[in-house]
Design a protein around this motif. Structure first.
Motif, PDB file in Angstrom:
ATOM      1  N   ALA A  81      38.347  45.006  39.449  1.00 55.76           N
ATOM      2  CA  ALA A  81      39.422  45.398  38.991  1.00 55.76           C
ATOM      3  C   ALA A  81      39.915  46.645  38.875  1.00 55.76           C
ATOM      4  CB  ALA A  81      39.735  44.559  38.028  1.00 55.76           C
ATOM      5  N   THR A  82      38.886  47.533  38.686  1.00 56.23           N
ATOM      6  CA  THR A  82      39.252  48.771  38.497  1.00 56.23           C
ATOM      7  C   THR A  82      37.888  49.845  38.800  1.00 56.23           C
ATOM      8  OG1 THR A  82      38.082  48.978  36.501  1.00 56.23           O
ATOM      9  CG2 THR A  82      40.436  48.493  36.414  1.00 56.23           C
ATOM     10  N   GLY A  83      38.086  50.978  39.149  1.00 55.82           N
ATOM     11  CA  GLY A  83      36.962  51.980  39.310  1.00 55.82           C
ATOM     12  C   GLY A  83      35.795  51.882  38.248  1.00 55.82           C
ATOM     13  N   MET A  84      36.286  51.756  36.965  1.00 53.05           N
ATOM     14  CA  MET A  84      35.497  51.782  35.756  1.00 53.05           C
ATOM     15  C   MET A  84      34.625  50.463  35.663  1.00 53.05           C
ATOM     16  SD  MET A  84      35.163  54.502  34.504  1.00 53.05           S
ATOM     17  CE  MET A  84      33.850  54.145  33.459  1.00 53.05           C
ATOM     18  N   VAL A 107      31.093  64.261  34.600  1.00 56.14           N
ATOM     19  CA  VAL A 107      31.719  63.227  35.265  1.00 56.14           C
ATOM     20  C   VAL A 107      33.023  62.562  34.853  1.00 56.14           C
ATOM     21  CG1 VAL A 107      29.416  62.084  35.910  1.00 56.14           C
ATOM     22  CG2 VAL A 107      30.178  62.010  33.742  1.00 56.14           C
ATOM     23  N   PHE A 108      33.468  61.765  35.332  1.00 57.41           N
ATOM     24  CA  PHE A 108      34.995  61.410  34.974  1.00 57.41           C
ATOM     25  C   PHE A 108      35.019  61.101  33.374  1.00 57.41           C
ATOM     26  CE2 PHE A 108      37.775  57.593  34.769  1.00 57.41           C
ATOM     27  CZ  PHE A 108      39.002  58.235  34.966  1.00 57.41           C
ATOM     28  N   GLY A 109      35.924  61.260  32.840  1.00 51.95           N
ATOM     29  CA  GLY A 109      35.831  61.106  31.209  1.00 51.95           C
ATOM     30  C   GLY A 109      35.484  59.680  30.695  1.00 51.95           C
ATOM     31  N   ALA A 150      25.783  60.901  39.914  1.00 51.11           N
ATOM     32  CA  ALA A 150      26.632  61.995  40.218  1.00 51.11           C
ATOM     33  C   ALA A 150      27.816  61.743  40.784  1.00 51.11           C
ATOM     34  CB  ALA A 150      25.672  63.120  41.066  1.00 51.11           C
ATOM     35  N   GLU A 151      28.918  62.756  40.788  1.00 50.48           N
ATOM     36  CA  GLU A 151      30.008  62.722  41.355  1.00 50.48           C
ATOM     37  C   GLU A 151      30.114  63.918  42.246  1.00 50.48           C
ATOM     38  OE1 GLU A 151      33.343  62.866  38.723  1.00 50.48           O
ATOM     39  OE2 GLU A 151      32.862  61.094  37.739  1.00 50.48           O
ATOM     40  N   SER A 152      30.775  63.754  43.498  1.00 51.04           N
ATOM     41  CA  SER A 152      30.855  65.088  44.417  1.00 51.04           C
ATOM     42  C   SER A 152      31.802  64.883  45.339  1.00 51.04           C
ATOM     43  CB  SER A 152      29.312  65.721  45.001  1.00 51.04           C
ATOM     44  OG  SER A 152      29.744  66.711  45.589  1.00 51.04           O
ATOM     45  N   THR A 154      33.373  66.851  41.833  1.00 50.94           N
ATOM     46  CA  THR A 154      33.465  66.272  40.586  1.00 50.94           C
ATOM     47  C   THR A 154      34.948  66.535  40.200  1.00 50.94           C
ATOM     48  OG1 THR A 154      33.316  68.353  39.590  1.00 50.94           O
ATOM     49  CG2 THR A 154      31.211  67.143  39.992  1.00 50.94           C
ATOM     50  N   ASN A 155      35.198  65.535  39.077  1.00 50.98           N
ATOM     51  CA  ASN A 155      36.256  65.310  38.532  1.00 50.98           C
ATOM     52  C   ASN A 155      36.480  65.908  37.217  1.00 50.98           C
ATOM     53  OD1 ASN A 155      38.934  64.645  37.671  1.00 50.98           O
ATOM     54  ND2 ASN A 155      38.525  62.481  37.721  1.00 50.98           N
ATOM     55  N   PRO A 156      36.981  66.897  36.856  1.00 45.92           N
ATOM     56  CA  PRO A 156      38.369  67.588  37.496  1.00 45.92           C
ATOM     57  C   PRO A 156      37.929  68.978  38.209  1.00 45.92           C
ATOM     58  CG  PRO A 156      38.550  68.166  35.236  1.00 45.92           C
ATOM     59  CD  PRO A 156      37.233  67.263  35.570  1.00 45.92           C
ATOM     60  N   ILE A 179      26.109  57.480  43.665  1.00 43.65           N
ATOM     61  CA  ILE A 179      27.039  58.428  43.777  1.00 43.65           C
ATOM     62  C   ILE A 179      28.445  57.898  43.759  1.00 43.65           C
ATOM     63  CG2 ILE A 179      28.236  60.069  45.296  1.00 43.65           C
ATOM     64  CD1 ILE A 179      25.383  60.930  44.491  1.00 43.65           C
ATOM     65  N   ASP A 180      29.457  58.612  42.868  1.00 42.45           N
ATOM     66  CA  ASP A 180      30.992  58.276  42.643  1.00 42.45           C
ATOM     67  C   ASP A 180      31.697  58.917  43.575  1.00 42.45           C
ATOM     68  OD1 ASP A 180      33.512  58.139  42.057  1.00 42.45           O
ATOM     69  OD2 ASP A 180      33.168  57.965  39.971  1.00 42.45           O
ATOM     70  N   ASN A 181      31.975  58.359  44.961  1.00 39.53           N
ATOM     71  CA  ASN A 181      32.476  59.039  45.943  1.00 39.53           C
ATOM     72  C   ASN A 181      34.084  59.071  45.945  1.00 39.53           C
ATOM     73  OD1 ASN A 181      32.128  60.626  48.479  1.00 39.53           O
ATOM     74  ND2 ASN A 181      32.218  58.659  49.721  1.00 39.53           N
ATOM     75  N   HIS A 201      33.439  53.522  44.207  1.00 43.36           N
ATOM     76  CA  HIS A 201      34.894  54.086  44.133  1.00 43.36           C
ATOM     77  C   HIS A 201      35.668  53.576  43.373  1.00 43.36           C
ATOM     78  CE1 HIS A 201      34.630  56.290  48.203  1.00 43.36           C
ATOM     79  NE2 HIS A 201      33.824  55.175  48.631  1.00 43.36           N
ATOM     80  N   SER A 202      36.764  54.534  42.830  1.00 45.26           N
ATOM     81  CA  SER A 202      37.815  54.195  42.283  1.00 45.26           C
ATOM     82  C   SER A 202      38.780  53.990  43.344  1.00 45.26           C
ATOM     83  CB  SER A 202      38.239  55.068  41.152  1.00 45.26           C
ATOM     84  OG  SER A 202      39.552  54.677  40.852  1.00 45.26           O
ATOM     85  N   ALA A 203      39.166  52.623  43.572  1.00 44.86           N
ATOM     86  CA  ALA A 203      40.087  52.538  44.764  1.00 44.86           C
ATOM     87  C   ALA A 203      41.678  52.739  44.446  1.00 44.86           C
ATOM     88  CB  ALA A 203      40.053  51.040  45.351  1.00 44.86           C
ATOM     89  N   VAL A 213      48.272  50.258  42.514  1.00 42.51           N
ATOM     90  CA  VAL A 213      47.320  49.056  41.907  1.00 42.51           C
ATOM     91  C   VAL A 213      45.960  49.890  41.598  1.00 42.51           C
ATOM     92  CG1 VAL A 213      48.386  47.235  43.087  1.00 42.51           C
ATOM     93  CG2 VAL A 213      46.211  48.346  44.077  1.00 42.51           C
ATOM     94  N   LEU A 214      45.203  49.074  40.560  1.00 40.64           N
ATOM     95  CA  LEU A 214      43.937  49.507  40.208  1.00 40.64           C
ATOM     96  C   LEU A 214      42.947  48.775  40.980  1.00 40.64           C
ATOM     97  CD1 LEU A 214      44.467  49.427  36.394  1.00 40.64           C
ATOM     98  CD2 LEU A 214      44.382  51.509  37.752  1.00 40.64           C
ATOM     99  N   GLY A 215      41.894  49.339  41.375  1.00 43.31           N
ATOM    100  CA  GLY A 215      40.638  48.604  41.897  1.00 43.31           C
ATOM    101  C   GLY A 215      39.589  49.428  41.995  1.00 43.31           C
TER     102      GLY A 215
END
Ligand code: PLP
Length: 393
Positions: A81-84, A107-109, A150-152, A154-156, A179-181, A201-203, A213-215
Motif C-alpha cells: 500500500a505504501t513504500g514504508m 535513510v528516509f526519515g 542502503a539507499e542510493s 540517498t534522501n535527501p 537497496i531502496d531504489n 521502491h516507494s512507488a 496515489v501511494l504505493g
C-alpha cells in the motif's frame, strides 16, 4: 530478440477480458469465485496459480509487479500500500528477534524511525555506518547481522553509495543486500545487476509521478519474495487494485519522464552551482559530486532530486521557501510539478540535530525535486526567490 525495457514497460499486459479492452481494466474485486469445492480446495492449497483474494493477489497488482520485475531484472515481487509497508514487510518477514541490521546512516526519515524506535521493541537492532565512509561497514557487522541496507541516491542529501562494493561486503559476510531504489527508479539504476538481493521502491514517488496515489513494491529472488509474500498475505499490507492499475499505467511513461526529470535537474543543478549565494549544490551527475564517478558507473542519468545549501543557513532557507511562487512546497518528490522541501524542519525533524548532521542534513539544506515544467520557468522561480530572500527587510 527480447524486447527493450521501454517497450516492456508499455506492452506488458497480463490480462484482457472478452470485451477486448485496449487499456487493462481495473479489477475492483475483493475476492474471486471458484467452480466447485475441489477447485476451491486446490486453489487454497496453491496447487493452482490463480487469484483467491485481493489481499494475496489481484490481476492489476500482478501486472504492476511484473513490470517492475522486468525493469529491475528480478524474479518476483510483492506490492504494498505504501513504500514504508514494503520496507517494513521486508524486514519483518526476513528477520527474527535477536537479528541485527547494518544500514547507511542516511535513510528516509520513517525508515530511520523504524530501525531506531520500532524494531528494538522486537529485539531487532541496527547499527549505522557513515554514508560517506562505506569502508567502515565491516566494523559494524556482528555474528547476528542479517541485512545490509542502503539507499542510493540517498534522501535527501543525494549521496551515492557504490552498489558493487556493498554487494562484495554483503557476499563476504553472507548478508542480504537490500537497496531502496526510490530516487533512481528502475529506469536509471538496477541494483540487482550490481549484486543486490532485494530492491524496494516507494512507488508513490516517480513511479506514480503525478502525486496521486501511494504505493510500494519489493522485488528480488523468488525464494526471498516467497518469505515476504507469506508474511504479507497474512498481515495485510497489500496494494489496492485501483492504485496498482494506476501505477502500472504510469510505468508506460516512466522512461520518458525519468529522462526529462534528469535533464531538467542537471540543468538546474549546473545553474545553481554558478550562483554565488549558494554554498554548495549536490547532484549525482555534477562533476563536483564527491561520488560522481560511481554515479556515472551505476546510473544512466542523475534523477530528479537536487540538494543545495544557501549561504545564511536556516533563516535564509525559510525566507527562500516563502518567496517561491510557482514551485510547490510539498512533501512528495518525482512529481511532474517541481517540489521544494526543507528536510531539517519536515521529513527529518524527528531526528536529533546530531543525527541529522551525521546524515548530511545541514540546517539550511533545501531539497528540490525538479519537475517537468519548462526549465526556464523553474529557473526563473528559483532565481526570483533567491533575489527576494537576499533583500534586507
Ligand atoms: C518516500 C520514501 C519512502 C516511503 O514511501 P511511502 O510511499 O511514503 O511510504 C521510502 N524510501 C524513500 C527513499 C522515500 O523517498
Amino acid at each position: 530478440m527480447s524486447k527493450k525495457p521501454e517497450t516492456l514497460a508499455i506492452r506488458t499486459q497480463l490480462s484482457r477480458t472478452e470485451n477486448q479492452e485496449h487499456s487493462v481494466p481495473v479489477y475492483l474485486t475483493s475476492s474471486f469465485v471458484f467452480d466447485d469445492a475441489e477447485d476451491m480446495r486446490a486453489s487454497f492449497a496453491e496447487e493452482k496459480d490463480r487469484n483467491i483474494y485481493s489481499r494475496f493477489s489481484n490481476p492489476n497488482t500482478s501486472e504492476f509487479i511484473e513490470k517492475i520485475c522486468l525493469l529491475e531484472g528480478a524474479q518476483d515481487g510483492f506490492a504494498t500500500a505504501t513504500g514504508m509497508a514494503a520496507v517494513f514487510s521486508t524486514f519483518a518477514a526476513l528477520l527474527q528477534s535477536g537479528d541485527h541490521i547494518v544500514s547507511a546512516r542516511s535513510v528516509f526519515g520513517s525508515t530511520h524511525t523504524l530501525f531506531t524506535k520500532c524494531f528494538p521493541k522486537w529485539n531487532i537492532t541496527t547499527d549505522y555506518f557513515d554514508t560517506l565512509k562505506p569502508e567502515t561497514i565491516e566494523q559494524y557487522i556482528k555474528p547476528n547481522t542479517k541485512i545490509l541496507y542502503a539507499e542510493s541516491p540517498t534522501n535527501p542529501a543525494v549521496d551515492i553509495l557504490d552498489l558493487a562494493y556493498l554487494s562484495q561486503i554483503a557476499k563476504k559476510h553472507k548478508l542480504l543486500l537490500v537497496i531502496d531504489n526510490c530516487f533512481a527508479t528502475p529506469v536509471l539504476q538496477q541494483p540487482i545487476k550490481f549484486g543486490a538481493d532485494l530492491v524496494i521502491h516507494s512507488a508513490t514517488k516517480m513511479i506514480d509521478g503525478q502525486g496521486r496515489v501511494l504505493g510500494g513494491v519489493v522485488v528480488g529472488t523468488s525464494e526471498l519474495i516467497r518469505e515476504i509474500y507469506l508474511f504479507a498475505r497474512n498481515t495485510g499490507p497489500a496494494l489496492s487494485p485501483f492504485n496498482a492499475w494506476l501505477l502500472s499505467k504510469s510505468i508506460e511513461t516512466l522512461h520518458v519522464r525519468a529522462e526529462r526529470h534528469s535533464e531538467n535537474a542537471l540543468k538546474l543543478a549546473t545553474f545553481l552551482e554558478n550562483d554565488a549565494r549558494i554554498k554548495f549544490v549536490k547532484y549525482p551527475f555534477l562533476p563536483s559530486h564527491p561520488a560522481y564517478e560511481i554515479a556515472k558507473k551505476q546510473m544512466k542519468m542523475g534523477g530528479s532530486v537536487v540538494a543545495f545549501e544557501l549561504e545564511g543557513g536556516i533563516s535564509r532557507g525559510r525566507k527562500f521557501l516563502d518567496a517561491i511562487k510557482m514551485c510547490s512546497l510539498s512533501a512528495n518528490l518525482g512529481d511532474t510539478r517541481t517540489i521544494i522541501t526543507h528536510p531539517a524542519s519536515t521529513t527529518h525533524s524527528k531526528l536529533t540535530d546530531a543525527e541529522r548532521l551525521e546524515s548530511g542534513i545541514t540546517a539550511g539544506l533545501v531539497r528540490i525535486s525538479v519537475g517537468l515544467e519548462h526549465i526556464d520557468d523553474i529557473k526563473a522561480d528559483i532565481l526570483q526567490a533567491l533575489d527576494a530572500s537576499a533583500e534586507v527587510h
